[in-house]
Design a protein around this motif. Structure first.
Motif, PDB file in Angstrom:
ATOM      1  N   SER A 198       0.831  -1.203   0.000  1.00  0.00           N
ATOM      2  CA  SER A 198       0.000   0.000   0.000  1.00  0.00           C
ATOM      3  C   SER A 198       0.866   1.253   0.000  1.00  0.00           C
ATOM      4  O   SER A 198       0.565   2.233  -0.690  1.00  0.00           O
ATOM      5  CB  SER A 198      -0.922   0.007   1.223  1.00  0.00           C
ATOM      6  OG  SER A 198      -1.846  -1.058   1.167  1.00  0.00           O
ATOM      7  N   LEU A 199       1.939   1.222   0.782  1.00  0.00           N
ATOM      8  CA  LEU A 199       2.831   2.377   0.828  1.00  0.00           C
ATOM      9  C   LEU A 199       3.513   2.590  -0.522  1.00  0.00           C
ATOM     10  O   LEU A 199       3.680   3.726  -0.976  1.00  0.00           O
ATOM     11  CB  LEU A 199       3.870   2.170   1.931  1.00  0.00           C
ATOM     12  CG  LEU A 199       4.739   3.375   2.295  1.00  0.00           C
ATOM     13  CD1 LEU A 199       3.874   4.552   2.752  1.00  0.00           C
ATOM     14  CD2 LEU A 199       5.719   2.994   3.396  1.00  0.00           C
ATOM     15  N   SER A 200       3.877   1.495  -1.191  1.00  0.00           N
ATOM     16  CA  SER A 200       4.496   1.602  -2.511  1.00  0.00           C
ATOM     17  C   SER A 200       3.537   2.218  -3.529  1.00  0.00           C
ATOM     18  O   SER A 200       3.961   2.962  -4.423  1.00  0.00           O
ATOM     19  CB  SER A 200       4.957   0.224  -2.998  1.00  0.00           C
ATOM     20  OG  SER A 200       5.969  -0.286  -2.174  1.00  0.00           O
ATOM     21  N   LEU A 201       2.255   1.908  -3.412  1.00  0.00           N
ATOM     22  CA  LEU A 201       1.270   2.496  -4.318  1.00  0.00           C
ATOM     23  C   LEU A 201       1.163   4.003  -4.103  1.00  0.00           C
ATOM     24  O   LEU A 201       0.978   4.769  -5.057  1.00  0.00           O
ATOM     25  CB  LEU A 201      -0.094   1.832  -4.126  1.00  0.00           C
ATOM     26  CG  LEU A 201      -0.194   0.388  -4.612  1.00  0.00           C
ATOM     27  CD1 LEU A 201      -1.548  -0.200  -4.249  1.00  0.00           C
ATOM     28  CD2 LEU A 201       0.032   0.316  -6.125  1.00  0.00           C
ATOM     29  N   LEU A 202       1.265   4.444  -2.844  1.00  0.00           N
ATOM     30  CA  LEU A 202       1.294   5.885  -2.577  1.00  0.00           C
ATOM     31  C   LEU A 202       2.531   6.515  -3.213  1.00  0.00           C
ATOM     32  O   LEU A 202       2.458   7.600  -3.808  1.00  0.00           O
ATOM     33  CB  LEU A 202       1.285   6.150  -1.078  1.00  0.00           C
ATOM     34  CG  LEU A 202      -0.017   5.926  -0.325  1.00  0.00           C
ATOM     35  CD1 LEU A 202       0.193   6.214   1.161  1.00  0.00           C
ATOM     36  CD2 LEU A 202      -1.129   6.807  -0.873  1.00  0.00           C
TER      37      LEU A 202
END
Length: 216
Positions: A198-202
């Motif tokens: 999820s953090l990588s998508l941000l």
């Protein structure tokens, strides 16, 4: 007549519907249109109607959806009333947080056991129950017959522990070990959770150029 297959994307949206409808019911909302629900959820009204039509529709044209009735139908579809007996293996920081902050009953599971391999952790009380040593897993599972295991253990131990639990009768895993579990029994359900994804998508979104107005 064969049952129509339902896409995984529709199934993965069901918990969101359940959560939003539960919040609306708590606020005293009696009924809601697909348009109003779409605005709250960030979906299109057409998408909501298509999703719900996979299970029978439930709405009335010109009236919308009865919030309580639709929530109950989605609760039934998800099997939340079944109260699947659940254990957590690994009572470190993450395991403690999950044990104390997740309402398992609200999501169709009943937390019945906590386990850790650290002898200084085993024996402590947490979430109203005692933490057991992992050496006692066999006897506990034979007696209590849980079907779900939450894994909060190191990645390198995850596969062996999971296979051991499958042999003892566990049929589903909520896996936080950061290992992408692939088990020898394909009928066992695995939900691998990777917070970093999820953090990588941000990070990806922030890395994209800002969209310019169409008239520029």
């Amino acid at each position: 007549m064969p049952k129509r297959a339902i896409s995984s994307s529709v199934i993965h949206r069901l918990p969101r519907y359940y959560r939003f409808l539960s919040e609306l019911e708590q606020k005293g909302v009696i009924r809601i249109s697909s348009k109003a629900l779409s605005e709250r959820m960030g979906l299109t009204a057409s998408q909501i109607r298509q999703d719900l039509n996979c299970f029978g529709g439930f709405g009335q044209q010109g009236y919308g959806y009865t919030v309580a009735a639709l929530r109950e139908e989605i609760e039934r579809i998800l099997g939340i009333r079944n109260r699947h007996r659940t254990i957590i293996v690994g009572i470190g920081n993450l395991g403690r947080t999950i044990a104390t902050h997740i309402d398992f009953l609200e999501h169709g599971c009943e937390l019945v056991g906590l386990f850790d391999s650290n002898p200084t952790v085993a024996g402590r009380d947490l979430a109203g129950m005692q933490v057991h040593h992992t050496d006692t897993l066999e006897g506990f599972i034979r007696m209590e017959q849980p079907k779900v295991a939450v894994l909060c253990i190191p990645r390198e131990a995850a596969h062996d522990v999971a296979e051991r639990l499958v042999q003892l009768g566990i049929r589903a895993f909520w896996n936080f070990s950061q290992a992408d579990l692939r088990l020898s029994d394909p009928s066992v359900l695995v939900e691998n959770v990777f917070f970093g994804d999820s953090l990588s998508l941000l990070a990806y979104g922030l890395n994209q150029p800002m969209a310019r107005p169409a008239d520029e």
